[in-house]
Design an enzyme around this catalytic site. Structure first.
Site, PDB file in Angstrom:
ATOM      1  N   THR A 126      -4.613   9.450 -12.775  1.00  0.00           N
ATOM      2  CA  THR A 126      -5.845   8.829 -13.162  1.00  0.00           C
ATOM      3  C   THR A 126      -7.100  10.039 -13.570  1.00  0.00           C
ATOM      4  O   THR A 126      -6.622  10.999 -13.246  1.00  0.00           O
ATOM      5  CB  THR A 126      -6.144   8.123 -12.045  1.00  0.00           C
ATOM      6  OG1 THR A 126      -5.301   7.204 -12.252  1.00  0.00           O
ATOM      7  CG2 THR A 126      -7.178   7.365 -12.215  1.00  0.00           C
ATOM      8  N   VAL A 138      -4.110   6.364  -4.009  1.00  0.00           N
ATOM      9  CA  VAL A 138      -3.238   4.964  -3.886  1.00  0.00           C
ATOM     10  C   VAL A 138      -4.312   3.992  -3.487  1.00  0.00           C
ATOM     11  O   VAL A 138      -5.430   3.618  -3.060  1.00  0.00           O
ATOM     12  CB  VAL A 138      -2.262   5.189  -2.665  1.00  0.00           C
ATOM     13  CG1 VAL A 138      -1.666   3.551  -2.326  1.00  0.00           C
ATOM     14  CG2 VAL A 138      -1.546   6.072  -2.537  1.00  0.00           C
TER      15      VAL A 138
HETATM   16  N1  ASP Z   1      -5.404   4.649  -8.050  1.00  0.00           N
HETATM   17  C1  ASP Z   1      -4.656   4.144  -9.131  1.00  0.00           C
HETATM   18  C2  ASP Z   1      -3.814   3.118  -8.501  1.00  0.00           C
HETATM   19  O1  ASP Z   1      -3.631   3.411  -7.505  1.00  0.00           O
HETATM   20  C3  ASP Z   1      -3.675   5.321  -9.313  1.00  0.00           C
HETATM   21  C4  ASP Z   1      -4.689   7.161  -9.015  1.00  0.00           C
HETATM   22  O2  ASP Z   1      -5.143   6.495  -8.997  1.00  0.00           O
HETATM   23  O3  ASP Z   1      -3.696   7.970  -9.749  1.00  0.00           O
HETATM   24  O4  ASP Z   1      -4.020   2.320 -10.078  1.00  0.00           O
END
Ligand code: ASP
Length: 280
Positions: free
Chosen positions: A154, A205
């Site tokens: 992300t 997460v």
């Molecule tokens: N936070 C994002 C999600 O859970 C994933 C990530 O940050 O890599 O969709």
């Protein structure tokens, strides 16, 4: 003027030397371009510009590099928060647009500022955002092999502009293989938050970040007088209750920059015109 960006977690990535170098080069080039842009743009304009550059880079799990969900489709989420006006806008689970962050930017002018799935896509079409397939052949191969996508993360950016205003933006292709309808933290105030005291963008997460309200807690603590470092310390301690997996980047109104992760290791870069710091 200050800028900090992140590119998700290193542990989620293809850890080959080649990818590492590609990411370091990409972070350095984007951080420097964005800092130049910040010289004559607001913090909000800059975080949008920066996240759009990260969305255009296949190395990250956002925009054109997005991962595929359990039903074989790509759905992306992105959000912006203007620290001065405290307006938040975002798209959740949008399909077939190249830069979700630009759709979120357009929504900033609306009364209804967070749109989901079909409604978000309809709004993008009505505002002449080109229909764009974000699927990379490599993501399809990973999906067919039922493997978690490699080399991705992300993305996010926090900026402090010449007038002392802050803004944060975050964009994601999600966790990969998630259930249809799952909502990421990235386009919520848990994953992306800013006011006149502090701006924060998270990765990790989404479920853990939402439970911990990470970005909102850090910003609120700084607003109430905590130092940036202490606000991170307390918030990340609270993640330990359930071994939450998160990373965050931040800038406060005095120009202090901070980042922390609960597990090794978040990919990030910061630049203030003189010193460049990076981990990839
Ligand atoms: N936070 C994002 C999600 O859970 C994933 C990530 O940050 O890599 O969709």
């Amino acid at each position: 003027m200050k800028i900090i960006i992140h590119g998700g977690f290193f542990s989620e990535s293809d850890q080959s030397a080649e990818t590492k170098i590609a990411k370091q080069n990409s972070l350095q080039s984007i951080a420097k371009k964005s800092f130049e842009f910040l010289q004559n743009h607001t913090a909000t304009e800059t975080v949008v510009y920066t996240v759009s550059l990260l969305e255009d880079d296949e190395l990250y799990n956002a925009g054109i590099g997005s991962q595929i969900q359990s039903d074989g489709k790509i759905r992306m989420s992105a959000a912006i928060m203007n620290g001065e006006t405290e307006k938040f806008s975002g798209v959740i689970n949008i399909q077939n647009v190249k830069n979700p962050i630009l759709v979120a930017e357009k929504l900033m002018q609306e009364d209804d500022r967070v749109l989901g799935s079909e409604g978000a896509k309809k709004f993008a079409d009505e505002n002449n955002f080109e229909d764009f397939s974000t699927e990379l052949p490599v993501r399809r191969k990973e999906y067919e092999a039922k493997k978690k996508a490699l080399g991705t993360g992300t993305v996010g950016c926090v900026a402090l502009d010449a007038e002392g205003k802050l803004a944060a933006a975050t964009s994601t292709g999600g966790k990969g293989f998630e259930l249809v309808g799952r909502i990421s933290d990235s386009a919520t105030v848990a994953g992306n938050f800013a006011n006149n005291f502090c701006g924060v963008s998270c990765t990790g997460v989404g479920e853990d970040i939402v439970s911990n309200a990470t970005a909102t807690k850090i910003v609120t603590r700084v607003t109430d007088g905590f130092s940036l470092k202490d606000a991170f310390k307390k918030t990340f301690e609270e993640l330990k209750v359930y071994d939450g997996f998160a990373g965050a980047i931040a800038i406060d109104k005095s120009g202090n920059i901070f980042h922390q992760d609960s597990h090794p290791t978040m990919v990030f870069a910061s630049y203030d015109g003189e010193s460049f710091e990076c981990f990839a």
